[in-house]
Design a protein around this motif. Structure first.
Motif, PDB file in Angstrom:
ATOM      1  N   THR A  52      57.796  54.942  47.434  1.00  0.00           N
ATOM      2  CA  THR A  52      57.698  53.443  46.358  1.00  0.00           C
ATOM      3  C   THR A  52      56.289  53.678  46.305  1.00  0.00           C
ATOM      4  O   THR A  52      55.097  52.803  47.096  1.00  0.00           O
ATOM      5  CB  THR A  52      58.617  52.468  46.300  1.00  0.00           C
ATOM      6  OG1 THR A  52      59.859  53.198  46.174  1.00  0.00           O
ATOM      7  CG2 THR A  52      58.160  52.067  44.977  1.00  0.00           C
ATOM      8  N   ILE A  53      55.493  54.135  45.657  1.00  0.00           N
ATOM      9  CA  ILE A  53      54.338  53.880  45.097  1.00  0.00           C
ATOM     10  C   ILE A  53      53.818  52.854  44.327  1.00  0.00           C
ATOM     11  O   ILE A  53      54.300  53.661  42.605  1.00  0.00           O
ATOM     12  CB  ILE A  53      53.039  55.298  45.399  1.00  0.00           C
ATOM     13  CG1 ILE A  53      53.213  56.211  46.332  1.00  0.00           C
ATOM     14  CG2 ILE A  53      52.357  54.925  45.408  1.00  0.00           C
ATOM     15  CD1 ILE A  53      53.078  55.457  47.442  1.00  0.00           C
ATOM     16  N   THR A  54      52.948  52.070  44.321  1.00  0.00           N
ATOM     17  CA  THR A  54      52.751  50.797  43.250  1.00  0.00           C
ATOM     18  C   THR A  54      50.977  50.625  43.301  1.00  0.00           C
ATOM     19  O   THR A  54      50.477  50.303  44.517  1.00  0.00           O
ATOM     20  CB  THR A  54      53.137  49.472  43.453  1.00  0.00           C
ATOM     21  OG1 THR A  54      54.808  49.829  43.063  1.00  0.00           O
ATOM     22  CG2 THR A  54      52.709  48.232  42.524  1.00  0.00           C
ATOM     23  N   VAL A  55      50.542  51.413  42.432  1.00  0.00           N
ATOM     24  CA  VAL A  55      49.332  50.688  42.197  1.00  0.00           C
ATOM     25  C   VAL A  55      48.410  49.939  40.949  1.00  0.00           C
ATOM     26  O   VAL A  55      49.207  49.602  40.101  1.00  0.00           O
ATOM     27  CB  VAL A  55      48.756  52.456  41.359  1.00  0.00           C
ATOM     28  CG1 VAL A  55      49.405  53.787  42.079  1.00  0.00           C
ATOM     29  CG2 VAL A  55      49.466  53.152  39.942  1.00  0.00           C
ATOM     30  N   ALA A  56      47.661  50.123  41.400  1.00  0.00           N
ATOM     31  CA  ALA A  56      46.480  49.266  40.693  1.00  0.00           C
ATOM     32  C   ALA A  56      45.409  49.896  39.280  1.00  0.00           C
ATOM     33  O   ALA A  56      45.041  50.550  40.299  1.00  0.00           O
ATOM     34  CB  ALA A  56      45.301  48.442  41.448  1.00  0.00           C
ATOM     35  N   VAL A  57      45.832  49.994  38.828  1.00  0.00           N
ATOM     36  CA  VAL A  57      45.180  50.369  37.892  1.00  0.00           C
ATOM     37  C   VAL A  57      43.588  50.083  36.883  1.00  0.00           C
ATOM     38  O   VAL A  57      44.065  48.940  35.857  1.00  0.00           O
ATOM     39  CB  VAL A  57      46.162  51.519  36.316  1.00  0.00           C
ATOM     40  CG1 VAL A  57      45.177  52.065  35.951  1.00  0.00           C
ATOM     41  CG2 VAL A  57      46.445  51.857  37.752  1.00  0.00           C
ATOM     42  N   ASN A  58      42.416  50.222  36.644  1.00  0.00           N
ATOM     43  CA  ASN A  58      41.133  50.160  36.156  1.00  0.00           C
ATOM     44  C   ASN A  58      41.903  50.609  34.935  1.00  0.00           C
ATOM     45  O   ASN A  58      42.528  51.023  33.783  1.00  0.00           O
ATOM     46  CB  ASN A  58      39.854  49.800  36.723  1.00  0.00           C
ATOM     47  CG  ASN A  58      39.302  51.385  36.694  1.00  0.00           C
ATOM     48  OD1 ASN A  58      39.964  51.982  35.455  1.00  0.00           O
ATOM     49  ND2 ASN A  58      38.349  51.548  37.519  1.00  0.00           N
ATOM     50  N   PRO A  59      40.597  49.691  34.017  1.00  0.00           N
ATOM     51  CA  PRO A  59      40.777  50.454  32.807  1.00  0.00           C
ATOM     52  C   PRO A  59      40.586  51.579  31.919  1.00  0.00           C
ATOM     53  O   PRO A  59      40.709  51.880  30.740  1.00  0.00           O
ATOM     54  CB  PRO A  59      39.637  48.497  30.986  1.00  0.00           C
ATOM     55  CG  PRO A  59      40.094  47.933  32.720  1.00  0.00           C
ATOM     56  CD  PRO A  59      39.947  48.427  34.115  1.00  0.00           C
ATOM     57  N   ASP A  60      39.881  52.107  32.826  1.00  0.00           N
ATOM     58  CA  ASP A  60      39.539  53.717  32.728  1.00  0.00           C
ATOM     59  C   ASP A  60      40.954  54.583  32.730  1.00  0.00           C
ATOM     60  O   ASP A  60      40.441  55.590  32.673  1.00  0.00           O
ATOM     61  CB  ASP A  60      37.720  54.160  33.223  1.00  0.00           C
ATOM     62  CG  ASP A  60      36.680  53.322  32.700  1.00  0.00           C
ATOM     63  OD1 ASP A  60      37.436  52.869  32.009  1.00  0.00           O
ATOM     64  OD2 ASP A  60      35.810  52.613  33.679  1.00  0.00           O
ATOM     65  N   GLY A  61      41.908  53.964  33.675  1.00  0.00           N
ATOM     66  CA  GLY A  61      42.809  54.731  33.780  1.00  0.00           C
ATOM     67  C   GLY A  61      42.423  54.920  35.609  1.00  0.00           C
ATOM     68  O   GLY A  61      43.632  56.086  36.237  1.00  0.00           O
TER      69      GLY A  61
END
Length: 145
Positions: A52-61
């Motif tokens: 299960t991969i949870t990510v942090a994504v910046n405003p640029d995706g």
């Protein structure tokens, strides 16, 4: 920063995850030969879709950090160097803590920054042992809600 769990990992996401994984391991584990991480990259790439991969994504995706879970085991928590010390690791950990009652992980003793990070986030050292592949001392750390 948006925190979300990936449903299916596409090729672009996989490339971003692997780049963060390799750079993070090389940076945090300079006491382990770089070849160890490079040689294990293919196995990690193969195993990521099973976690299960949870990510942090910046405003640029762009993915700038991630945490990988295998049931209650944290297989890894990585934040791209440019985004470290901005609370992203804490946000990722808090996200999975809301979904779990117990979390377990292994951290190398020499990775003092990681050990301190997890202790500040409520983890305790449950066991000290020598990891078989690297022959480095590691801690098994546990968090309970």
């Amino acid at each position: 920063m948006q925190i979300k769990t990936l449903d299916n990992i596409n090729n672009v996401q996989m490339s971003q995850l692997m780049a963060i994984w390799l750079a993070g391991n090389l940076q945090a584990h300079d006491f382990v030969p770089a070849a160890f991480w490079q040689e294990n990259a293919a196995a990690v790439r193969k195993s990521l879709p099973n976690a299960t991969i949870t990510v942090a994504v910046n405003p640029d995706g762009q993915i700038v950090g991630f945490i990988g879970l295998q049931k209650d085991y944290i297989a890894g928590l990585f934040v791209a160097a440019k985004y470290q010390n901005q609370g992203i690791g804490h946000q990722l950990l808090a996200f999975v803590k809301h979904q779990q009652t117990v979390l377990v992980l292994d951290a190398f003793e020499q990775n003092t920054g990681a050990v301190r990070f997890y202790q500040r986030n409520g983890f305790v050292i449950a066991e000290r042992r020598v990891e078989g592949d690297t022959h480095q001392t590691e801690y098994q750390m546990v968090w309970h809600r």
